[in-house]
Design an enzyme around this catalytic site. Structure first.
Site, PDB file in Angstrom:
ATOM      1  N   CYS A 112       0.814  -1.226   0.000  1.00 34.70           N
ATOM      2  CA  CYS A 112       0.000   0.000   0.000  1.00 34.70           C
ATOM      3  C   CYS A 112       0.848   1.276   0.000  1.00 34.70           C
ATOM      4  O   CYS A 112       0.310   2.366  -0.141  1.00 34.70           O
ATOM      5  CB  CYS A 112      -0.951   0.006   1.191  1.00 34.70           C
ATOM      6  SG  CYS A 112      -2.078  -1.387   1.165  1.00 34.70           S
ATOM      7  N   HIS A 252      -2.995   7.142   2.662  1.00 37.63           N
ATOM      8  CA  HIS A 252      -3.569   5.882   2.186  1.00 37.63           C
ATOM      9  C   HIS A 252      -4.859   5.628   2.972  1.00 37.63           C
ATOM     10  O   HIS A 252      -4.927   5.866   4.172  1.00 37.63           O
ATOM     11  CB  HIS A 252      -2.559   4.755   2.407  1.00 37.63           C
ATOM     12  CG  HIS A 252      -3.142   3.404   2.264  1.00 37.63           C
ATOM     13  ND1 HIS A 252      -3.907   3.043   1.171  1.00 37.63           N
ATOM     14  CD2 HIS A 252      -3.113   2.308   3.078  1.00 37.63           C
ATOM     15  CE1 HIS A 252      -4.310   1.798   1.328  1.00 37.63           C
ATOM     16  NE2 HIS A 252      -3.843   1.328   2.475  1.00 37.63           N
ATOM     17  N   ASN A 282     -10.506   0.144   1.131  1.00 33.65           N
ATOM     18  CA  ASN A 282      -9.041   0.193   1.001  1.00 33.65           C
ATOM     19  C   ASN A 282      -8.666  -0.336  -0.381  1.00 33.65           C
ATOM     20  O   ASN A 282      -8.803  -1.526  -0.657  1.00 33.65           O
ATOM     21  CB  ASN A 282      -8.425  -0.671   2.111  1.00 33.65           C
ATOM     22  CG  ASN A 282      -6.904  -0.704   2.052  1.00 33.65           C
ATOM     23  OD1 ASN A 282      -6.308  -0.366   1.039  1.00 33.65           O
ATOM     24  ND2 ASN A 282      -6.283  -1.136   3.136  1.00 33.65           N
TER      25      ASN A 282
HETATM   26  O1  UT7 Z   1      -3.711  -1.185   3.784  1.00 35.27           O
HETATM   27  C1  UT7 Z   1      -2.783  -1.698   4.681  1.00 35.27           C
HETATM   28  C2  UT7 Z   1      -3.007  -1.223   6.023  1.00 35.27           C
HETATM   29  N1  UT7 Z   1      -4.151  -1.894   6.644  1.00 35.27           N
HETATM   30  C3  UT7 Z   1      -4.629  -1.375   7.736  1.00 35.27           C
HETATM   31  O2  UT7 Z   1      -4.155  -0.363   8.147  1.00 35.27           O
HETATM   32  C4  UT7 Z   1      -5.719  -2.106   8.514  1.00 35.27           C
HETATM   33  C5  UT7 Z   1      -5.447  -1.916   9.986  1.00 35.27           C
HETATM   34  N2  UT7 Z   1      -6.400  -2.527  10.884  1.00 35.27           N
HETATM   35  C6  UT7 Z   1      -7.691  -2.136  10.988  1.00 35.27           C
HETATM   36  O3  UT7 Z   1      -8.168  -1.306  10.258  1.00 35.27           O
HETATM   37  C7  UT7 Z   1      -8.507  -2.722  12.098  1.00 35.27           C
HETATM   38  O4  UT7 Z   1      -7.658  -3.417  12.992  1.00 35.27           O
HETATM   39  C8  UT7 Z   1      -9.632  -3.678  11.617  1.00 35.27           C
HETATM   40  C9  UT7 Z   1     -10.725  -2.891  10.934  1.00 35.27           C
HETATM   41  C10 UT7 Z   1      -9.070  -4.734  10.686  1.00 35.27           C
HETATM   42  C11 UT7 Z   1     -10.264  -4.397  12.822  1.00 35.27           C
HETATM   43  O5  UT7 Z   1     -10.747  -3.428  13.743  1.00 35.27           O
HETATM   44  P1  UT7 Z   1     -10.384  -3.544  15.279  1.00 35.27           P
HETATM   45  O6  UT7 Z   1     -11.078  -2.472  15.967  1.00 35.27           O
HETATM   46  O7  UT7 Z   1      -8.890  -3.618  15.397  1.00 35.27           O
HETATM   47  O8  UT7 Z   1     -11.064  -4.929  15.653  1.00 35.27           O
HETATM   48  P2  UT7 Z   1     -10.387  -6.208  16.274  1.00 35.27           P
HETATM   49  O9  UT7 Z   1      -9.534  -6.898  15.242  1.00 35.27           O
HETATM   50  O10 UT7 Z   1      -9.764  -5.847  17.559  1.00 35.27           O
HETATM   51  O11 UT7 Z   1     -11.657  -7.088  16.529  1.00 35.27           O
HETATM   52  C12 UT7 Z   1     -12.666  -6.703  17.468  1.00 35.27           C
HETATM   53  C13 UT7 Z   1     -13.798  -7.718  17.389  1.00 35.27           C
HETATM   54  C14 UT7 Z   1     -13.320  -9.163  17.392  1.00 35.27           C
HETATM   55  O12 UT7 Z   1     -14.215  -9.919  18.154  1.00 35.27           O
HETATM   56  P3  UT7 Z   1     -13.856 -10.367  19.636  1.00 35.27           P
HETATM   57  O13 UT7 Z   1     -12.582 -11.153  19.505  1.00 35.27           O
HETATM   58  O14 UT7 Z   1     -13.660  -9.083  20.396  1.00 35.27           O
HETATM   59  O15 UT7 Z   1     -15.042 -11.161  20.050  1.00 35.27           O
HETATM   60  C15 UT7 Z   1     -13.421  -9.570  15.943  1.00 35.27           C
HETATM   61  O16 UT7 Z   1     -13.625 -10.945  15.780  1.00 35.27           O
HETATM   62  O17 UT7 Z   1     -14.515  -7.532  16.153  1.00 35.27           O
HETATM   63  C16 UT7 Z   1     -14.629  -8.796  15.507  1.00 35.27           C
HETATM   64  N3  UT7 Z   1     -14.659  -8.554  14.067  1.00 35.27           N
HETATM   65  C17 UT7 Z   1     -15.790  -8.335  13.401  1.00 35.27           C
HETATM   66  N4  UT7 Z   1     -17.072  -8.278  13.793  1.00 35.27           N
HETATM   67  C18 UT7 Z   1     -18.003  -8.029  12.850  1.00 35.27           C
HETATM   68  C19 UT7 Z   1     -13.616  -8.501  13.203  1.00 35.27           C
HETATM   69  N5  UT7 Z   1     -14.064  -8.240  11.963  1.00 35.27           N
HETATM   70  C20 UT7 Z   1     -15.413  -8.137  12.058  1.00 35.27           C
HETATM   71  C21 UT7 Z   1     -16.433  -7.884  11.132  1.00 35.27           C
HETATM   72  N6  UT7 Z   1     -17.701  -7.815  11.569  1.00 35.27           N
HETATM   73  N7  UT7 Z   1     -16.172  -7.666   9.822  1.00 35.27           N
END
Ligand code: UT7
Length: 333
Positions: A112, A252, A282
């Site tokens: 990216c 980005h 993204n």
């Molecule tokens: O382009 C390259 C760069 N990429 C990035 O910069 C992406 C960076 N990361 C992010 O944008 C975020 O970390 C995400 C959007 C991927 C995830 O958001 P988060 O606030 O970090 O969520 P998390 O991974 O801490 O997950 C929180 C909860 C989890 O459930 P539990 O374990 O707390 O029960 C996940 O399983 O949200 C759950 N979860 C979802 N729930 C509903 C993860 N994805 C989803 C989903 N829908 N799509």
């Protein structure tokens, strides 16, 4: 000599995938995706539409807008996290599609960060005096590399292309400072483990779904917030400027919360930040030119504006290209 962007073109596939559509594919909700990422819709390429097709369409629009013939292009740099193939380079396929008969070129892989890395590389080629006109193309069909069973990643990405043309734009304008960084210690945080050399495609690798994007979202999130601020500050410092001098931050487009936190660290209000991820998700190497085009279309960017283009992603890799904007005199102006 100042080297800058003299034209922009973009291309989007025709199919839109909403958060509500995704609710039918994986266990997710519009509410979760909107609040955790800021994304509402993304575009998905139809079967048979490849990054080279979107890249060629965006390139032809950029050429048309600048009234430049494909024959005038000296160098094509294509950057993609989802290229048509590993080889031939997607640059060659685009070269043939747009009939840029004289052009040389290559693909530049830096995930990216690719658009920013390519922008800097292209500008340096022109600064060397060896070439006059460089076409940069960031193009993606990430929907083909996303695991549609993995709700952690499949809600994030979209398909699109953005192209810019670089030329000399006059003293004091164009690229004024830059930085590029790598931290391979974070290589496993965001990767496509299989399908090339390390783990060639086998029935087992496919069964284990290793040919799809794998991401440690939380770690990549923390890294992204940190480097948006650090890399922008570094570029400004090098140019004897500070965040208050910035007219536009064009990062980005990975996640609205990353962008908000990065801008907050820099003390930059969100009115000065380009944001388009709500519509496109993204789109990796295409996200910065898509956002630039929207700001230009809405006549937000003025002659002399100071713009920081900030890329970050797998590698880990990140970097900033700081530019003084020279107003584009295109066909419509
Ligand atoms: O382009 C390259 C760069 N990429 C990035 O910069 C992406 C960076 N990361 C992010 O944008 C975020 O970390 C995400 C959007 C991927 C995830 O958001 P988060 O606030 O970090 O969520 P998390 O991974 O801490 O997950 C929180 C909860 C989890 O459930 P539990 O374990 O707390 O029960 C996940 O399983 O949200 C759950 N979860 C979802 N729930 C509903 C993860 N994805 C989803 C989903 N829908 N799509």
């Amino acid at each position: 000599m100042g080297v800058g962007i003299i034209s922009v073109g973009t291309a989007l596939p025709s199919k839109i995938l909403t958060n509500f559509d995704l609710e039918k594919i994986v266990d997710t909700s519009d509410e979760w995706i909107t609040t955790r990422t800021g994304i509402k819709t993304r575009y998905i390429a139809e079967d048979g539409v490849n990054p080279s097709d979107l890249g060629a369409e965006a390139s032809l629009k950029a050429l048309e807008r600048a009234n430049i013939s494909p024959d005038d292009i000296d160098l094509i740099i294509t950057t993609s996290s989802s290229p048509d193939m590993i080889f031939p380079p997607t640059s060659a396929i685009i070269q043939e599609k747009i009939k840029a008969k004289r052009a040389g070129g290559f693909d530049l892989l830096s995930a990216c960060t690719g658009f920013v890395s390519s922008l800097i590389t292209g500008a340096k080629f022109i600064e060397s005096g060896d070439v006059e006109t460089v076409l940069i193309v960031g193009t993606e069909t990430l929907s083909r590399l996303v695991d549609w069973q993995d709700r952690n990643t499949c809600v994030l990405f979209g398909d699109a292309a953005g192209a810019v043309i670089l030329r000399e734009v006059g003293e004091g304008y164009g690229l004024i400072s830059w930085n590029l960084h790598l931290d391979g210690e974070g290589a496993s945080l965001l990767e496509i483990p299989a399908g090339i050399s390390r783990i060639p495609a086998t029935y087992e690798s496919v069964d284990r779904r290793l040919h799809y994007i794998k991401m440690n979202g939380r770690e990549v999130f923390k890294f992204s917030v940190r480097v948006i601020a650090e890399s922008t500050e570094e570029a400004l410092y090098k140019a004897n400027l500070s965040p208050k001098d910035l007219d536009w931050l064009i990062p980005h487009q990975a996640n609205i919360r990353i962008i908000q936190a990065g801008a907050e660290r820099l003390g930059i209000p969100l009115e000065k930040v380009g944001i388009t991820l709500d519509k496109y998700g993204n789109t990796s190497t295409a996200s910065i030119p898509l956002t630039l085009e929207e700001l230009l279309t809405n006549k937000k960017i003025k002659n002399g504006d100071l713009i920081a283009f900030v890329g970050f992603g797998a590698g880990l890799s990140w970097g900033t290209a700081l530019m003084r904007w020279k107003e584009i005199k295109d066909k419509e102006n």
